[in-house]
Design a protein around this motif. Structure first.
Motif, mmCIF file in Angstrom:
data_model
loop_
_atom_site.group_PDB
_atom_site.id
_atom_site.type_symbol
_atom_site.label_atom_id
_atom_site.label_comp_id
_atom_site.label_asym_id
_atom_site.label_seq_id
_atom_site.Cartn_x
_atom_site.Cartn_y
_atom_site.Cartn_z
ATOM 1 N N PRO A 84 31.710 1.632 29.312
ATOM 2 C CA PRO A 84 31.556 2.720 30.284
ATOM 3 C C PRO A 84 30.710 3.853 29.719
ATOM 4 O O PRO A 84 30.659 4.078 28.512
ATOM 5 N N MET A 85 30.063 4.599 30.613
ATOM 6 C CA MET A 85 29.171 5.675 30.186
ATOM 7 C C MET A 85 29.924 6.758 29.428
ATOM 8 O O MET A 85 29.379 7.384 28.515
ATOM 9 N N ALA A 86 31.184 6.989 29.783
ATOM 10 C CA ALA A 86 31.969 8.011 29.086
ATOM 11 C C ALA A 86 32.093 7.690 27.600
ATOM 12 O O ALA A 86 32.114 8.587 26.754
ATOM 13 N N GLU A 87 32.154 6.409 27.278
ATOM 14 C CA GLU A 87 32.264 6.014 25.878
ATOM 15 C C GLU A 87 30.966 6.273 25.127
ATOM 16 O O GLU A 87 30.959 6.423 23.908
ATOM 17 N N PHE A 88 29.872 6.331 25.855
ATOM 18 C CA PHE A 88 28.600 6.660 25.226
ATOM 19 C C PHE A 88 28.650 8.065 24.641
ATOM 20 O O PHE A 88 28.014 8.366 23.633
ATOM 21 N N ARG A 140 20.112 2.482 17.261
ATOM 22 C CA ARG A 140 19.768 1.234 17.940
ATOM 23 C C ARG A 140 20.976 0.318 18.053
ATOM 24 O O ARG A 140 21.246 -0.251 19.121
ATOM 25 N N LEU A 141 21.733 0.168 16.969
ATOM 26 C CA LEU A 141 22.901 -0.709 16.990
ATOM 27 C C LEU A 141 23.980 -0.181 17.928
ATOM 28 O O LEU A 141 24.652 -0.954 18.622
ATOM 29 N N PHE A 142 24.148 1.143 17.949
ATOM 30 C CA PHE A 142 25.142 1.738 18.842
ATOM 31 C C PHE A 142 24.754 1.503 20.301
ATOM 32 O O PHE A 142 25.569 1.090 21.124
ATOM 33 N N PHE A 143 23.490 1.749 20.621
ATOM 34 C CA PHE A 143 23.016 1.538 21.991
ATOM 35 C C PHE A 143 23.168 0.074 22.389
ATOM 36 O O PHE A 143 23.600 -0.248 23.501
ATOM 37 N N GLN A 144 22.834 -0.827 21.471
ATOM 38 C CA GLN A 144 22.927 -2.255 21.771
ATOM 39 C C GLN A 144 24.379 -2.677 21.976
ATOM 40 O O GLN A 144 24.677 -3.501 22.850
ATOM 41 N N ALA A 145 25.291 -2.121 21.190
ATOM 42 C CA ALA A 145 26.709 -2.448 21.350
ATOM 43 C C ALA A 145 27.232 -1.968 22.700
ATOM 44 O O ALA A 145 28.018 -2.660 23.360
#
Length: 313
Positions: free
Chosen positions: A241-245, A229-234
């Motif tokens: 950018p999506m690549a960083e996801f 959750r925290l990662f998604f929120q950050a």
């Protein structure tokens, strides 16, 4: 004291538990088990609750004008739109009925509040179409509710509601979205959206074999969910950018999760952002799977059309 509390009980620094071998950790004949917990309370608070003070902006004993003001403001927020005089009059009747029955004014207000909370205008987001066969643009008030429940999973706040009431929401839409994403209430969007998309809600139903996975417990499960959750929120609030996801060089850890990943130097229950030096631990669309150090069951059951994890090698 009164209010919501979370309690967790365990044997801390107990030599017997520490020396117990892993395969006997879940053996109720050899390990210690908590039989019961006794709570005494709640104890009434000495000061007035902020929520009560906010609701009762004036003294209801001062007269009908105050009662109407209290119920009008409450119904406006609950219905997410301006209320009519007739709607307010219907609510104030509950106070009159209570007084006739020998009840106090506050008890009458409680009845009126109950009526608000069971009203379809509160329970449902109503969008009335004059002609259902013809498409139309939603009103500013309808847009405010859509936006608020999408990002906050809650009703519009005062600023959003005022803009909608004055038909000024659309010109200010971009700024309002940024403001709402920066608000702590936006964590609801991260929890609900990521919970469905990444299927981390499935972790609640995962029950791995305690013999094969002795490290698994409720704390580790909750930590995995919080990390995601925290990662998604950050990623969301930082407009990353999506690549960083897929290949982020950071995550969020507490001591429990850091130990599970074999990362040193993290202590305490509080989560904090941690920069990662190991490229194999980069971000993933499914934070609970796809890493060599994590067991396969951590991803939970997978539907055929669900999100696919990127396995890091």
């Amino acid at each position: 004291p009164e209010g919501d509390h979370v309690f967790r009980v365990g044997f801390i620094d107990d030599p017997f538990v520490k020396d117990l071998i892993d395969k006997e950790a879940y053996n109720n004949k050899k390990n210690k088990w908590l039989e019961s917990i006794l709570f005494i309370g709640p104890f009434p608070e000495k000061t007035e609750r902020p929520s009560r003070k906010k609701l009762l902006a004036c003294d209801p004993k001062s007269g009908d004008a105050c009662i109407e003001s209290i119920l009008s403001n409450l119904a406006r927020r609950a219905y997410r739109r301006p209320v009519t005089k007739d709607e307010v009059a219907k609510l104030t009747r509950f106070v009159g009925i209570a007084k006739q029955e020998g009840l106090s004014i506050e008890q009458g207000l409680q009845l009126a509040i109950q009526a608000v909370l069971v009203s379809p205008h509160y329970l449902f987001r109503v969008e009335r179409d004059s002609d259902p066969s013809e498409p139309r643009q939603v009103t500013d008030l309808e847009l405010a509710s859509r936006l608020s429940y999408f990002l906050w999973s809650s009703m519009p706040d005062e600023e959003l509601l005022q803009l909608a009431e004055s038909s000024k929401l659309r010109p200010a839409l971009d700024g309002q979205i940024q403001r709402m994403l920066a608000d702590p209430k936006a964590s609801a969007f991260a929890e609900n959206f990521a919970g469905q998309w990444l299927e981390i809600r499935n972790l609640d139903s995962v029950k791995p074999d305690p013999v094969k996975f002795p490290a698994w417990n409720a704390d580790l499960r909750d930590a995995m969910k919080t990390e995601t959750r925290l990662f998604f929120q950050a990623m969301l609030t930082g407009n990353r950018p999506m690549a960083e996801f897929i290949d982020a060089k950071f995550t969020f850890l507490n001591e429990t999760l850091a130990k599970h990943y074999g990362i040193d130097g993290i202590t305490g229950t509080e989560f904090r952002r941690v920069e990662l030096s190991n490229p194999q631990r980069g971000g993933s669309p499914c934070r609970d799977c796809g890493r060599a150090s994590r067991p396969a069951w951590a991803a939970g059951p997978r539907r055929s059309r669900g999100p696919q994890c990127v396995r890091r090698r």
